[in-house]
Scaffold this motif. Structure first.
Motif, PDB file in Angstrom:
ATOM      1  N   HIS A   1       0.827  -1.209   0.000  1.00 26.83           N
ATOM      2  CA  HIS A   1       0.000   0.000   0.000  1.00 26.83           C
ATOM      3  C   HIS A   1       0.866   1.267   0.000  1.00 26.83           C
ATOM      4  O   HIS A   1       0.565   2.230  -0.698  1.00 26.83           O
ATOM      5  CB  HIS A   1      -0.917  -0.001   1.229  1.00 26.83           C
ATOM      6  CG  HIS A   1      -1.728   1.225   1.404  1.00 26.83           C
ATOM      7  ND1 HIS A   1      -2.816   1.513   0.610  1.00 26.83           N
ATOM      8  CD2 HIS A   1      -1.620   2.260   2.267  1.00 26.83           C
ATOM      9  CE1 HIS A   1      -3.330   2.667   0.981  1.00 26.83           C
ATOM     10  NE2 HIS A   1      -2.620   3.136   1.976  1.00 26.83           N
TER      11      HIS A   1
ATOM     12  N   GLN B   1      -9.119 -13.522  -4.284  1.00 30.61           N
ATOM     13  CA  GLN B   1     -10.165 -12.598  -3.833  1.00 30.61           C
ATOM     14  C   GLN B   1     -10.036 -12.286  -2.344  1.00 30.61           C
ATOM     15  O   GLN B   1     -10.305 -11.166  -1.929  1.00 30.61           O
ATOM     16  CB  GLN B   1     -11.542 -13.191  -4.108  1.00 30.61           C
ATOM     17  CG  GLN B   1     -12.258 -12.478  -5.211  1.00 30.61           C
ATOM     18  CD  GLN B   1     -13.685 -13.003  -5.350  1.00 30.61           C
ATOM     19  OE1 GLN B   1     -14.019 -14.098  -4.919  1.00 30.61           O
ATOM     20  NE2 GLN B   1     -14.510 -12.198  -5.964  1.00 30.61           N
TER      21      GLN B   1
ATOM     22  N   GLN C   1      -7.501  -9.672  -1.949  1.00 28.24           N
ATOM     23  CA  GLN C   1      -8.079  -8.396  -2.385  1.00 28.24           C
ATOM     24  C   GLN C   1      -8.913  -7.775  -1.274  1.00 28.24           C
ATOM     25  O   GLN C   1      -8.833  -6.567  -1.018  1.00 28.24           O
ATOM     26  CB  GLN C   1      -8.971  -8.595  -3.612  1.00 28.24           C
ATOM     27  CG  GLN C   1      -8.261  -8.997  -4.866  1.00 28.24           C
ATOM     28  CD  GLN C   1      -9.240  -9.423  -5.948  1.00 28.24           C
ATOM     29  OE1 GLN C   1     -10.447  -9.245  -5.835  1.00 28.24           O
ATOM     30  NE2 GLN C   1      -8.713 -10.007  -7.022  1.00 28.24           N
ATOM     31  N   GLN C   2      -9.710  -8.598  -0.606  1.00 33.15           N
ATOM     32  CA  GLN C   2     -10.561  -8.111   0.475  1.00 33.15           C
ATOM     33  C   GLN C   2      -9.735  -7.647   1.666  1.00 33.15           C
ATOM     34  O   GLN C   2     -10.048  -6.623   2.283  1.00 33.15           O
ATOM     35  CB  GLN C   2     -11.552  -9.193   0.900  1.00 33.15           C
ATOM     36  CG  GLN C   2     -12.588  -9.501  -0.161  1.00 33.15           C
ATOM     37  CD  GLN C   2     -13.407 -10.736   0.158  1.00 33.15           C
ATOM     38  OE1 GLN C   2     -13.125 -11.450   1.111  1.00 33.15           O
ATOM     39  NE2 GLN C   2     -14.426 -10.994  -0.654  1.00 33.15           N
ATOM     40  N   LYS C   3      -8.677  -8.386   1.967  1.00 28.36           N
ATOM     41  CA  LYS C   3      -7.799  -7.980   3.072  1.00 28.36           C
ATOM     42  C   LYS C   3      -7.152  -6.637   2.785  1.00 28.36           C
ATOM     43  O   LYS C   3      -7.068  -5.774   3.659  1.00 28.36           O
ATOM     44  CB  LYS C   3      -6.726  -9.041   3.321  1.00 28.36           C
ATOM     45  CG  LYS C   3      -7.261 -10.297   3.943  1.00 28.36           C
ATOM     46  CD  LYS C   3      -6.159 -11.338   4.102  1.00 28.36           C
ATOM     47  CE  LYS C   3      -6.690 -12.626   4.677  1.00 28.36           C
ATOM     48  NZ  LYS C   3      -5.627 -13.642   4.810  1.00 28.36           N
ATOM     49  N   LEU C   4      -6.689  -6.447   1.549  1.00 27.18           N
ATOM     50  CA  LEU C   4      -6.079  -5.178   1.168  1.00 27.18           C
ATOM     51  C   LEU C   4      -7.104  -4.050   1.259  1.00 27.18           C
ATOM     52  O   LEU C   4      -6.804  -2.975   1.782  1.00 27.18           O
ATOM     53  CB  LEU C   4      -5.493  -5.249  -0.244  1.00 27.18           C
ATOM     54  CG  LEU C   4      -4.866  -3.963  -0.766  1.00 27.18           C
ATOM     55  CD1 LEU C   4      -3.689  -3.516   0.099  1.00 27.18           C
ATOM     56  CD2 LEU C   4      -4.427  -4.139  -2.217  1.00 27.18           C
ATOM     57  N   ALA C   5      -8.310  -4.287   0.786  1.00 26.75           N
ATOM     58  CA  ALA C   5      -9.362  -3.268   0.836  1.00 26.75           C
ATOM     59  C   ALA C   5      -9.677  -2.896   2.288  1.00 26.75           C
ATOM     60  O   ALA C   5      -9.836  -1.701   2.607  1.00 26.75           O
ATOM     61  CB  ALA C   5     -10.610  -3.754   0.124  1.00 26.75           C
ATOM     62  N   ARG C   6      -9.754  -3.883   3.167  1.00 29.17           N
ATOM     63  CA  ARG C   6     -10.033  -3.595   4.586  1.00 29.17           C
ATOM     64  C   ARG C   6      -8.894  -2.799   5.206  1.00 29.17           C
ATOM     65  O   ARG C   6      -9.119  -1.860   5.970  1.00 29.17           O
ATOM     66  CB  ARG C   6     -10.253  -4.895   5.358  1.00 29.17           C
ATOM     67  CG  ARG C   6     -11.606  -5.519   5.101  1.00 29.17           C
ATOM     68  CD  ARG C   6     -11.914  -6.642   6.075  1.00 29.17           C
ATOM     69  NE  ARG C   6     -10.978  -7.751   5.993  1.00 29.17           N
ATOM     70  CZ  ARG C   6     -11.163  -8.858   5.288  1.00 29.17           C
ATOM     71  NH1 ARG C   6     -12.272  -9.013   4.588  1.00 29.17           N
ATOM     72  NH2 ARG C   6     -10.271  -9.818   5.288  1.00 29.17           N
TER      73      ARG C   6
ATOM     74  N   GLN D   1      -6.828  -0.793   3.640  1.00 32.27           N
ATOM     75  CA  GLN D   1      -6.869   0.566   3.090  1.00 32.27           C
ATOM     76  C   GLN D   1      -7.967   1.388   3.759  1.00 32.27           C
ATOM     77  O   GLN D   1      -7.767   2.567   4.044  1.00 32.27           O
ATOM     78  CB  GLN D   1      -7.071   0.506   1.581  1.00 32.27           C
ATOM     79  CG  GLN D   1      -5.852   0.007   0.854  1.00 32.27           C
ATOM     80  CD  GLN D   1      -6.088  -0.237  -0.623  1.00 32.27           C
ATOM     81  OE1 GLN D   1      -7.189  -0.580  -1.052  1.00 32.27           O
ATOM     82  NE2 GLN D   1      -5.041  -0.079  -1.418  1.00 32.27           N
ATOM     83  N   ARG D   2      -9.127   0.773   4.034  1.00 30.02           N
ATOM     84  CA  ARG D   2     -10.197   1.484   4.739  1.00 30.02           C
ATOM     85  C   ARG D   2      -9.761   1.857   6.151  1.00 30.02           C
ATOM     86  O   ARG D   2     -10.052   2.945   6.635  1.00 30.02           O
ATOM     87  CB  ARG D   2     -11.468   0.648   4.783  1.00 30.02           C
ATOM     88  CG  ARG D   2     -12.252   0.680   3.489  1.00 30.02           C
ATOM     89  CD  ARG D   2     -13.652   0.105   3.635  1.00 30.02           C
ATOM     90  NE  ARG D   2     -13.686  -1.285   4.091  1.00 30.02           N
ATOM     91  CZ  ARG D   2     -13.610  -2.350   3.308  1.00 30.02           C
ATOM     92  NH1 ARG D   2     -13.505  -2.196   1.999  1.00 30.02           N
ATOM     93  NH2 ARG D   2     -13.651  -3.568   3.811  1.00 30.02           N
TER      94      ARG D   2
ATOM     95  N   LYS E   1      -7.593   4.865   6.006  1.00 31.24           N
ATOM     96  CA  LYS E   1      -8.402   6.048   5.725  1.00 31.24           C
ATOM     97  C   LYS E   1      -9.092   6.557   6.991  1.00 31.24           C
ATOM     98  O   LYS E   1      -9.092   7.753   7.281  1.00 31.24           O
ATOM     99  CB  LYS E   1      -9.438   5.735   4.645  1.00 31.24           C
ATOM    100  CG  LYS E   1     -10.249   6.924   4.227  1.00 31.24           C
ATOM    101  CD  LYS E   1     -11.211   6.565   3.116  1.00 31.24           C
ATOM    102  CE  LYS E   1     -12.034   7.772   2.698  1.00 31.24           C
ATOM    103  NZ  LYS E   1     -12.970   7.441   1.626  1.00 31.24           N
TER     104      LYS E   1
END
Length: 72
Positions: free
Chosen positions: A15, A35, A38-43, A45-46, A49
């Motif tokens: 990241h 997938q 991908q979900q772990k990375l999205a979490r 990143q959130r 934020k």
């Protein structure tokens, strides 16, 4: 437990863009097919934020308190 921490660190470095090029490419390929990753990375990143937003609110509140003390 350690593999989980290693994966969190890997995603954090990905990241931030601090991985060596070969590892960066490896993560990008894994993200194309995995997938769950991908979900772990999205979490993650959130979470970053939310932490940034919280830090900004805290800073804003501290600056407002200083302003009130200085200028009443």
């Amino acid at each position: 437990m350690r593999p989980l921490l290693d994966e969190v660190q890997l995603l954090e470095d990905y990241h931030k863009g601090t991985l060596p090029e070969d590892q960066q490419l490896d993560v990008e390929v894994r993200l194309l097919w995995d997938q769950e990753l991908q979900q772990k990375l999205a979490r993650q990143q959130r979470a970053y934020k939310v932490l940034r937003m919280y830090g900004r609110r805290q800073l804003r509140a501290e600056l407002e308190a200083i302003h009130v003390r200085l200028f009443g």
